[in-house]
Design a protein around this motif. Structure first.
Motif, PDB file in Angstrom:
ATOM      1  N   LYS A 172       0.814  -1.212   0.000  1.00 57.29           N
ATOM      2  CA  LYS A 172       0.000   0.000   0.000  1.00 57.29           C
ATOM      3  C   LYS A 172       0.851   1.267   0.000  1.00 57.29           C
ATOM      4  O   LYS A 172       0.455   2.299  -0.558  1.00 57.29           O
ATOM      5  CB  LYS A 172      -0.934  -0.007   1.203  1.00 57.29           C
ATOM      6  N   SER A 205      -6.218  -0.064   7.211  1.00 61.46           N
ATOM      7  CA  SER A 205      -7.523   0.332   6.661  1.00 61.46           C
ATOM      8  C   SER A 205      -7.539   1.810   6.279  1.00 61.46           C
ATOM      9  O   SER A 205      -8.219   2.211   5.324  1.00 61.46           O
ATOM     10  CB  SER A 205      -8.632   0.030   7.669  1.00 61.46           C
ATOM     11  N   LYS A 206      -6.792   2.635   7.011  1.00 69.30           N
ATOM     12  CA  LYS A 206      -6.727   4.066   6.703  1.00 69.30           C
ATOM     13  C   LYS A 206      -6.062   4.319   5.354  1.00 69.30           C
ATOM     14  O   LYS A 206      -6.306   5.352   4.717  1.00 69.30           O
ATOM     15  CB  LYS A 206      -5.935   4.804   7.786  1.00 69.30           C
ATOM     16  N   LEU A 207      -5.201   3.363   4.956  1.00 74.59           N
ATOM     17  CA  LEU A 207      -4.483   3.534   3.694  1.00 74.59           C
ATOM     18  C   LEU A 207      -5.345   3.162   2.490  1.00 74.59           C
ATOM     19  O   LEU A 207      -4.947   3.346   1.342  1.00 74.59           O
ATOM     20  CB  LEU A 207      -3.210   2.688   3.703  1.00 74.59           C
ATOM     21  N   GLY A 208      -6.551   2.591   2.768  1.00 73.01           N
ATOM     22  CA  GLY A 208      -7.481   2.249   1.689  1.00 73.01           C
ATOM     23  C   GLY A 208      -7.213   0.915   1.056  1.00 73.01           C
ATOM     24  O   GLY A 208      -6.262   0.240   1.335  1.00 73.01           O
ATOM     25  N   ARG A 266      -4.308  -2.323  16.146  1.00 74.59           N
ATOM     26  CA  ARG A 266      -3.739  -1.028  15.755  1.00 74.59           C
ATOM     27  C   ARG A 266      -3.211  -1.080  14.325  1.00 74.59           C
ATOM     28  O   ARG A 266      -3.455  -0.179  13.521  1.00 74.59           O
ATOM     29  CB  ARG A 266      -2.604  -0.639  16.714  1.00 74.59           C
ATOM     30  N   SER A 304      -5.968  -1.219  11.820  1.00 77.70           N
ATOM     31  CA  SER A 304      -6.563   0.106  11.680  1.00 77.70           C
ATOM     32  C   SER A 304      -5.715   0.999  10.777  1.00 77.70           C
ATOM     33  O   SER A 304      -6.235   1.716   9.914  1.00 77.70           O
ATOM     34  CB  SER A 304      -6.730   0.756  13.057  1.00 77.70           C
ATOM     35  N   GLU A 305      -4.393   0.929  10.991  1.00 78.70           N
ATOM     36  CA  GLU A 305      -3.481   1.720  10.159  1.00 78.70           C
ATOM     37  C   GLU A 305      -3.588   1.299   8.695  1.00 78.70           C
ATOM     38  O   GLU A 305      -3.576   2.141   7.790  1.00 78.70           O
ATOM     39  CB  GLU A 305      -2.040   1.558  10.654  1.00 78.70           C
TER      40      GLU A 305
END
Length: 368
Positions: free
Chosen positions: A137, A365-368, A359, A362-363
């Motif tokens: 990613k 998922s934030k990157l798409g 954590r 979550s990180e």
């Protein structure tokens, strides 16, 4: 003398996961690791002022081997980071190698994300997991290596990509002859210490036999400090015994006083000295003097003589012999060398408490 180590069927019954077979494949793993690293595109114009290799356990030892090999050759400092946090000096002028065999090592993942935030040049070596997902990613160069091995067996994949990548970056040059000699020596040592080679001709079997019932204590120096750490860890994980390591000349300033302990305590230890026919005279004098005055108080003093011509080949000759010895010692104790149940239990308990996986998810998922 009849020994279980010369009984192929009994060895197979104890070595259920066939770790000895993996050790025999070490030269193939080395070659594969080199080829995989050669296929990776690295960034241009990288001129690091320092190099930090992040990893834990078997994934860190590759960095330590690199550090020892290049100690007197490379003017750029190399540091090994076995922690969640990076040194404060790391920044855009730092080259980070993040090694995690599983790709899910929480310490390495934490340090990796910090390295990205600090705009370090980052390259990773992993078989997959969250680290590989982050690399895809974030478009971070990574060497994807085979999964399914024990991390400690995957040391060729944790070491050989590093010098290849450094050559691609222009940091090293003309490394191919040293790498190829190291692989040739590994192949020679692996064949000479294979299960089919009997005890009377097999140095690893002989070493393991002498270590039974004692705690291995390994002493190295300079480039062999990394090897002493490796052997200590192999006796821990494969043989399931306590072990420790130290280094000349530092051990003459503290460790040696410990041999004033009661005789019964000293006799629990077997000393393994890593030797080199071209070891510096100041180191040779220390080894011989310390042996005469102090080390004879231990149960026994054993030596492993490095083979080969180049520094890297000699390092791996000792590593390979020690790897086999640690498995043979497990077999002599009727222990399957592969499982590391305590490590697995500790990781599971920590995962419940740390929330690190969530954590990292979550990180990601934030990157798409």
């Amino acid at each position: 003398m009849t020994t279980v180590l010369d009984n192929p069927e009994k060895i197979k019954q104890i070595d259920k996961s066939n770790m000895l077979n993996d050790l025999a494949k070490t030269p193939d793993y080395c070659r594969d690791a080199i080829e995989r690293a050669k296929q990776v595109n690295v960034p241009e114009g990288v001129n690091p002022k320092n190099i930090v290799i992040v990893g834990m356990g078997g994934s860190a030892i590759g960095g330590e081997l690199l550090q020892g090999w290049l100690r007197e050759k490379l003017p750029i400092p190399i540091e090994i980071c076995r922690d969640y946090t990076l040194p404060a000096y790391t920044n855009k002028d730092t080259l980070i190698f993040a090694n995690s065999y599983s790709g899910n090592t929480e310490e390495t993942l934490t340090a990796f994300l910090t390295a990205i935030q600090r705009k370090c040049t980052v390259i990773t070596v992993t078989s997959g997991g969250q680290l590989a997902a982050f690399c895809k990613k974030l478009q971070v160069p990574h060497v994807l290596i085979p999964s399914g091995l024990q991390p400690r067996v995957a040391v060729p994949y944790m070491f050989f990509p590093l010098p290849v990548l450094m050559q691609k970056l222009g940091i090293l040059s003309d490394i191919e002859p040293e790498l190829q000699e190291a692989i040739a020596v590994i192949e020679k040592v692996a064949k000479a210490n294979a299960p089919a080679i009997p005890l009377n001709k097999n140095r690893s079997k002989q070493l393991a036999t002498k270590l039974v019932g004692t705690m291995p204590v390994i002493y190295g120096f300079r480039q062999y400090i990394a090897i002493s750490h490796r052997l200590k860890a192999q006796f821990n994980e494969n043989s399931k015994v306590p072990s420790k390591s130290d280094a000349f000349p530092e051990l003459n300033h503290n460790e040696t006083v410990g041999y004033e302990a009661p005789e019964a305590l000293n006799k629990m230890q077997s000393i393994i000295l890593i030797r080199d026919s071209r070891e510096p005279p100041e180191i040779r004098n220390r080894i011989e003097t310390t042996t005469d005055l102090v080390l004879t108080r231990a149960n026994k003093v054993l030596e492993i003589e490095a083979e080969g011509d180049g520094k890297l080949a000699k390092m791996f000759s000792v590593l390979c012999l020690g790897d086999f010895a640690s498995v043979y010692l497990a077999i002599l104790q009727n222990k399957d060398p592969t499982p590391v149940d305590i490590i697995v239990k500790v990781k599971k308990e920590l995962a419940k408490k740390s929330g690190m996986k969530e954590r990292f998810d979550s990180e990601l998922s934030k990157l798409g």
